[in-house]
Design a protein around this motif. Structure first.
Motif, PDB file in Angstrom:
ATOM      1  N   UNK A 222       0.826  -1.208   0.000  1.00  0.00           N
ATOM      2  CA  UNK A 222       0.000   0.000   0.000  1.00  0.00           C
ATOM      3  C   UNK A 222       0.860   1.258   0.000  1.00  0.00           C
ATOM      4  N   UNK A 223       1.927   1.272   0.813  1.00  0.00           N
ATOM      5  CA  UNK A 223       2.784   2.450   0.898  1.00  0.00           C
ATOM      6  C   UNK A 223       3.504   2.715  -0.419  1.00  0.00           C
ATOM      7  N   UNK A 224       4.071   1.643  -1.009  1.00  0.00           N
ATOM      8  CA  UNK A 224       4.799   1.812  -2.270  1.00  0.00           C
ATOM      9  C   UNK A 224       3.823   2.158  -3.402  1.00  0.00           C
ATOM     10  N   UNK A 225       2.633   1.555  -3.369  1.00  0.00           N
ATOM     11  CA  UNK A 225       1.652   1.831  -4.414  1.00  0.00           C
ATOM     12  C   UNK A 225       1.219   3.295  -4.384  1.00  0.00           C
ATOM     13  N   UNK A 226       1.032   3.844  -3.190  1.00  0.00           N
ATOM     14  CA  UNK A 226       0.644   5.254  -3.081  1.00  0.00           C
ATOM     15  C   UNK A 226       1.728   6.162  -3.646  1.00  0.00           C
ATOM     16  N   UNK A 227       2.989   5.852  -3.326  1.00  0.00           N
ATOM     17  CA  UNK A 227       4.094   6.656  -3.856  1.00  0.00           C
ATOM     18  C   UNK A 227       4.220   6.483  -5.363  1.00  0.00           C
ATOM     19  N   UNK A 228       3.991   5.257  -5.832  1.00  0.00           N
ATOM     20  CA  UNK A 228       4.090   4.975  -7.272  1.00  0.00           C
ATOM     21  C   UNK A 228       3.016   5.737  -8.044  1.00  0.00           C
ATOM     22  N   UNK A 229       1.784   5.737  -7.525  1.00  0.00           N
ATOM     23  CA  UNK A 229       0.691   6.442  -8.202  1.00  0.00           C
ATOM     24  C   UNK A 229       0.945   7.935  -8.238  1.00  0.00           C
ATOM     25  N   UNK A 230       1.598   8.461  -7.191  1.00  0.00           N
ATOM     26  CA  UNK A 230       1.906   9.883  -7.182  1.00  0.00           C
ATOM     27  C   UNK A 230       2.939  10.275  -8.223  1.00  0.00           C
ATOM     28  N   UNK A 231       3.903   9.389  -8.469  1.00  0.00           N
ATOM     29  CA  UNK A 231       4.963   9.719  -9.434  1.00  0.00           C
ATOM     30  C   UNK A 231       4.628   9.259 -10.845  1.00  0.00           C
ATOM     31  N   UNK A 232       3.923   8.126 -10.976  1.00  0.00           N
ATOM     32  CA  UNK A 232       3.588   7.590 -12.307  1.00  0.00           C
ATOM     33  C   UNK A 232       2.072   7.397 -12.403  1.00  0.00           C
ATOM     34  N   UNK A 233       1.319   8.487 -12.476  1.00  0.00           N
ATOM     35  CA  UNK A 233      -0.149   8.393 -12.427  1.00  0.00           C
ATOM     36  C   UNK A 233      -0.777   7.724 -13.646  1.00  0.00           C
ATOM     37  N   UNK A 234      -0.055   7.648 -14.764  1.00  0.00           N
ATOM     38  CA  UNK A 234      -0.635   7.107 -15.993  1.00  0.00           C
ATOM     39  C   UNK A 234      -0.385   5.611 -16.180  1.00  0.00           C
ATOM     40  N   UNK A 235       0.357   4.999 -15.274  1.00  0.00           N
ATOM     41  CA  UNK A 235       0.679   3.579 -15.415  1.00  0.00           C
ATOM     42  C   UNK A 235      -0.455   2.741 -14.842  1.00  0.00           C
ATOM     43  N   UNK A 236      -0.955   1.812 -15.660  1.00  0.00           N
ATOM     44  CA  UNK A 236      -2.049   0.954 -15.215  1.00  0.00           C
ATOM     45  C   UNK A 236      -1.535  -0.090 -14.223  1.00  0.00           C
ATOM     46  N   UNK A 237      -2.414  -0.526 -13.342  1.00  0.00           N
ATOM     47  CA  UNK A 237      -2.147  -1.581 -12.365  1.00  0.00           C
ATOM     48  C   UNK A 237      -0.938  -1.270 -11.488  1.00  0.00           C
ATOM     49  N   UNK A 241       3.135  -3.206 -10.052  1.00  0.00           N
ATOM     50  CA  UNK A 241       4.460  -2.580 -10.082  1.00  0.00           C
ATOM     51  C   UNK A 241       4.998  -2.372  -8.668  1.00  0.00           C
ATOM     52  N   UNK A 242       4.119  -2.044  -7.738  1.00  0.00           N
ATOM     53  CA  UNK A 242       4.563  -1.889  -6.354  1.00  0.00           C
ATOM     54  C   UNK A 242       5.111  -3.203  -5.809  1.00  0.00           C
TER      55      UNK A 242
END
Length: 700
Positions: A222-237, A241-242
Motif C-alpha cells: 500500500x505504501x509503495x503503491x501510493x508513492x508509485x501512483x503519485x509519481x507515475x499516475x498514468x501507469x495501469x495496475x 508494479x509496487x
C-alpha cells in the motif's frame, strides 16, 4: 456437438476466410512454463510447423498463427516458455515484455495439470496484472492416467478466471478453450471466492485480488503503491508494479525508480514463500488423489539419471541410433542411388541427342545432377536419424540428458542449461546458437556459441556415411558415432580450458531449473512435424545452396586462366586454390588439392563437401560411396586413418556461413564471430592431426 462447439469453428492457417459476423478480431497470447505443452496446443490451432521438444529453450522467440472463430480470424501468438514474470533470461524477457505491452486481448495461460503446484506460480503473476486470463488446464490425459481428480469449477472460483480442461496432444478441449477466450476478453477477472477465513479489514482485498499477502507485506504494498501512483499516475495496475519494486525486480526498478523506505529491503523470498503457501492451499482444496505418482517414470529415472549409469546409457542409446541409421538407411540408399544413376544417364543421352556440347552435358550431369544427387542419396539416413531424435525428444528423455550434464557443466562454470544448445546442435547449429539466449549472461552465451558448432549437425552426416561406409565396413556406424562423441569431448575440454584461463568462476554457472516430464509415448503428430520440417529443409538446401555450390565447383574445376580446360583439371581455378591450401592440410593426411577444395566449398554448407568430392574426383553419375570414388581416394594414398582425420576436421572446422552469421547476430560483435571462426579452425587442425597420428599407429 456440445454448446461450446456450436459457437466455434477453427481452421488451419491458409484456409479461405469465412464471412464476418460483426465482432472485432482479437489477439490471444499463449503463455506457460517450459514443457507444459503450450507450443503443441498452439500447433493444434494453427497447423503451424513449429518444433516442440521436451526441454526448455526450444521456443526462444514468439511465433504467430491464426485460427477462425465464428468466421472471423483470430491472431494467435506463442510466447517463449517462462516460469515467472521476473525475467532472468532473454526468453523470459521476451514473454514478459509482450504480456506487459497490452498487445494481447486475452492471455491463455497453459498449465500442466499434472504439476499444478509448480504451474500456478506463473498463473498468479498473470492474474495480478489485471489482464483477461483464461487457464488452459493441459495434460488432463496424464491426470486421468495417474488416477488424480481436479475440481475444475472450484479452481475457477478460487482464481477468478475460466479454467478449461484440455489435452493438446490428443486435440481435446480446443473448441471450449477458444470460446472461453473470446467471451472473456475485456474481463480482468471474475469475482474471487476464497472459502477460508481472512484477517479483519482484509476482506475487501480478498474480494478484489486473487493473491493477498500477509498484513505486513500488504502494508508495504500500500505504501509503495501510493508513492508509485503519485509519481507515475498514468501507469495501469500500480499494485503489480509496487509488488515488483518490493521484490527487487531489476527491470522495474530501472524503468520506474522510486525512493521510499520500504524498498530498502529485498523481500523477494518472502513474496515467493507466501505465493507458494497460497498455491498449496488451492491445490489441497482442488486436487485429489495426488499421492499417486508415475511409478514407471520413477523406476526409469533411477537408472537414466543416476550418477553411475546415466552417461553410459546416453552413449549406448546414441550408438544404437546411429547403428539403426546405417543399417536401415544404407539399404534404402542403394535404391536411391540406382534410380539417380539411371536418371543421370537418361539426361546425358537426351542432351547428346539434342546436340548439346560436351561442356553443357558435363555441367548438367557431372555438376548439377551428380552434386545434388550425391546429397539426395543420403536422405534415407537423414530421415531415420531425425525420426530417432524426435522420438527421444518427445518421449521426455532428452531433458534428462541436460539434467545429468548439470554437474559436469557446473564444474566448467556453467549450468546444465548450457548443455541444451549443445544438444540442439545435433540437429542444426543455427537454432542451437539462438537457443543460447536461455543463458543469463553474455559471457556464458559467448562461451556456448564458441563450442556449439563442435556438435555434429545433421549436415555433416552425409560426410560420415560416405567415408565410414567406404573405409570401415561393418564398423561404419561406430566410426560415425565416434564423431558425435568426439565433438562433445572437444567442446567440454575447450570449456575447461576457458575456465582455467579465468573466463569462468566456480559459482558463475548458477542452478539449473528444468522440468523432468513424465516419460510418455511420443505424439505421432509432433514427431511428424519435426521430421517433415527437417527433411524439407534438407531438400531445400539440396535444391538451392548445394545446387549452386555444385555448379560453382564445376565451373572452378572446368575453367582456368586459359578458359575451358575440360578434362585437364590441373589447370583449373579449383586446382590453383586447392594447391594453395593443401600444404596446411598435409600433416593430417589431406594434402591433395581436391580434398582442400572440397573443404573450402563446405563452408557454404557441410553437405557440399560430399557433392564436391564427386565433382572434383570426376565420379560419374551419383555413385559416391562405391568403388569409383573409393579407388580414386586409394590412388592418392587416402586410407582409413586419413578418412578418420578428414571426418574430424569436417566436424570441427569453420561452421557454415549461416552459423557464422548467427554467431555475429547473437553475440553482437563481428570481431567475436571472426575470433570464433579462427579458433574453431585452429582446434580442428590440432585435433585432426592428433587423430591422424593415433589412427595411423593403430590402423596402419
Amino acid at each position: 456437438m456440445n454448446a461450446f462447439e456450436e459457437h466455434f469453428t477453427y481452421e488451419p492457417v491458409g484456409a479461405e476466410p469465412g464471412p464476418e459476423v460483426g465482432h472485432p478480431g482479437m489477439t490471444i497470447a499463449f503463455v506457460g512454463n517450459p514443457n507444459c505443452g503450450k507450443t503443441t496446443l498452439f500447433n493444434a490451432y494453427t497447423g503451424s510447423n513449429l518444433k516442440t521438444a521436451n526441454w526448455p529453450g526450444v521456443t526462444v522467440e514468439g511465433k504467430e498463427g491464426s485460427a477462425r472463430f465464428e468466421g472471423y480470424e483470430v491472431r494467435l501468438v506463442d510466447l517463449p516458455g517462462t516460469y515467472s514474470l521476473t525475467s532472468y533470461t532473454m526468453e523470459e524477457e521476451v514473454a514478459r515484455n509482450y504480456v506487459l505491452s497490452g498487445d494481447a486481448d486475452v492471455i491463455i495461460d497453459v498449465v500442466d495439470a499434472s504439476s499444478l503446484e509448480r504451474s500456478l506460480y506463473l498463473t498468479l503473476q498473470l492474474l495480478a496484472l489485471g489482464k483477461p486470463v483464461v487457464v488452459a488446464l493441459n495434460m488432463m490425459d496424464v491426470v486421468a492416467k495417474r488416477g488424480m481428480e481436479i475440481d475444475v469449477h472450484r479452481l475457477s472460483e478460487t482464481l477468478g478466471a475460466p479454467v478449461i480442461p484440455v489435452s493438446a496432444r490428443r486435440r481435446e478441449g480446443l473448441q471450449p478453450l477458444l470460446h472461453a477466450a473470446y467471451h472473456h476478453r475485456g474481463v480482468a477477472h471474475d469475482p474471487i471466492q476464497h472459502f477460508h477465513p481472512v484477517d479483519d479489514g482484509m476482506a475487501e482485498k480478498h474480494a478484489e485480488n486473487v493473491m493477498v499477502y500477509s498484513r505486513d507485506l500488504e502494508g508495504r504494498i500500500d505504501a509503495v503503491q501510493a508513492a508509485f501512483e503519485g509519481r507515475y499516475p498514468d501507469v495501469a495496475n500500480p499494485r503489480w508494479y509496487a509488488t515488483k519494486l518490493l521484490e527487487g525486480d531489476v527491470a522495474v526498478r530501472r524503468d520506474y525508480p522510486l525512493d521510499v523506505p520500504e524498498l530498502e529491503e529485498d523481500l523477494e523470498e518472502r513474496f515467493i514463500a507466501e505465493r507458494y503457501d497460497f498455491i498449496s492451499g488451492v491445490v489441497a482444496e482442488c486436487v485429489f488423489n495426488r499421492e499417486r505418482r508415475a511409478e514407471a517414470t520413477d523406476r526409469a529415472d533411477r537408472v537414466l539419471t543416476s550418477r553411475v549409469w546415466s552417461i553410459p546409457v546416453f552413449l549406448l542409446i546414441m550408438a544404437a541410433v546411429f547403428g539403426l541409421t546405417f543399417v536401415l538407411g544404407d539399404a534404402v540408399k542403394d535404391v536411391f542411388q540406382t534410380w539417380l544413376d539411371l536418371f543421370n544417364g537418361w539426361v546425358a543421352d537426351g542432351l547428346a541427342a539434342l546436340g548439346a556440347s560436351e561442356a553443357v552435358v558435363s555441367l548438367v550431369c557431372d555438376g548439377a545432377i551428380s552434386g545434388v544427387g550425391t546429397v539426395l542419396t543420403f536422405l534415407p539416413n537423414i530421415f531415420i536419424l531425425f525420426c530417432a531424435l524426435a522420438f527421444l525428444e518427445d518421449s521426455g528423455y532428452m531433458s534428462r540428458v541436460a539434467y545429468v550434464m548439470d554437474g559436469i557443466m557446473g564444474a566448467l562454470g556453467l549450468s546444465g542449461r548450457a548443455f541444451i544448445p549443445m544438444i540442439l546442435g545435433f540437429g542444426c547449429t543455427v537454432p542451437a546458437i539462438m537457443s543460447s539466449r536461455t543463458l543469463e549472461s553474455m559471457r556464458d552465451r559467448r562461451r556456448v556459441m564458441l563450442v556449439t558448432p563442435f556438435m555434429s549437425c545433421s549436415a555433416r552426416l552425409p560426410i560420415y556415411v560416405l567415408l565410414s561406409g567406404m573405409f570401415f565396413g561393418q564398423w561404419a556406424g561406430l566410426a560415425a558415432f565416434s564423431m558425435y562423441v568426439l565433438g562433445i569431448v572437444v567442446a567440454l575440454l575447450v570449456l575447461l580450458v576457458l575456465k582455467v584461463m579465468g573466463h569462468a568462476t566456480d559459482d558463475e554457472g548458477g542452478m539449473l531449473l528444468i522440468e523432468l516430464p513424465e516419460y510418455k509415448m511420443p505424439d505421432a503428430y509432433t514427431v511428424w512435424v519435426y521430421v517433415k520440417d527437417k527433411v524439407l529443409d534438407y531438400l531445400e538446401r539440396a535444391g538451392t545452396v548445394i545446387f549452386a555450390a555444385s555448379v560453382i565447383m564445376w565451373v572452378l574445376l572446368n575453367f582456368g586462366a586459359t578458359g575451358y580446360v575440360g578434362e585437364n583439371v590441373d589447370g583449373s581455378f579449383a586446382a590453383v586454390v586447392g594447391r594453395a591450401i593443401a600444404p596446411a592440410l598435409a600433416p593430417f593426411g589431406s594434402g591433395d588439392w581436391r580434398l582442400a577444395a572440397a573443404l573450402l566449398a563446405g563452408i557454404s554448407a557441410k553437405e557440399v563437401v560430399v557433392s564436391s568430392l564427386s565433382v572434383l574426383f570426376g565420379v560419374s553419375g551419383t555413385a559416391v560411396g562405391t568403388a569409383a570414388l573409393h579407388d580414386a581416394l586409394l590412388g592418392i594414398g587416402f586410407g582409413p586413418a586419413n578418412a578418420l582425420a578428414f571426418m574430424t576436421f569436417c566436424l570441427l572446422y569453420v561452421p557454415c556461413i549461416a552459423t557464422i552469421a548467427t554467431i555475429r547476430s547473437e553475440s553482437g560483435s563481428s570481431r567475436y564471430a571472426l575470433f570464433a571462426v579462427v579458433f574453431q579452425l585452429a582446434v580442428a587442425w590440432v585435433v585432426a592431426w592428433l587423430v591422424f597420428l593415433v589412427a595411423g599407429s593403430l590402423l596402419g
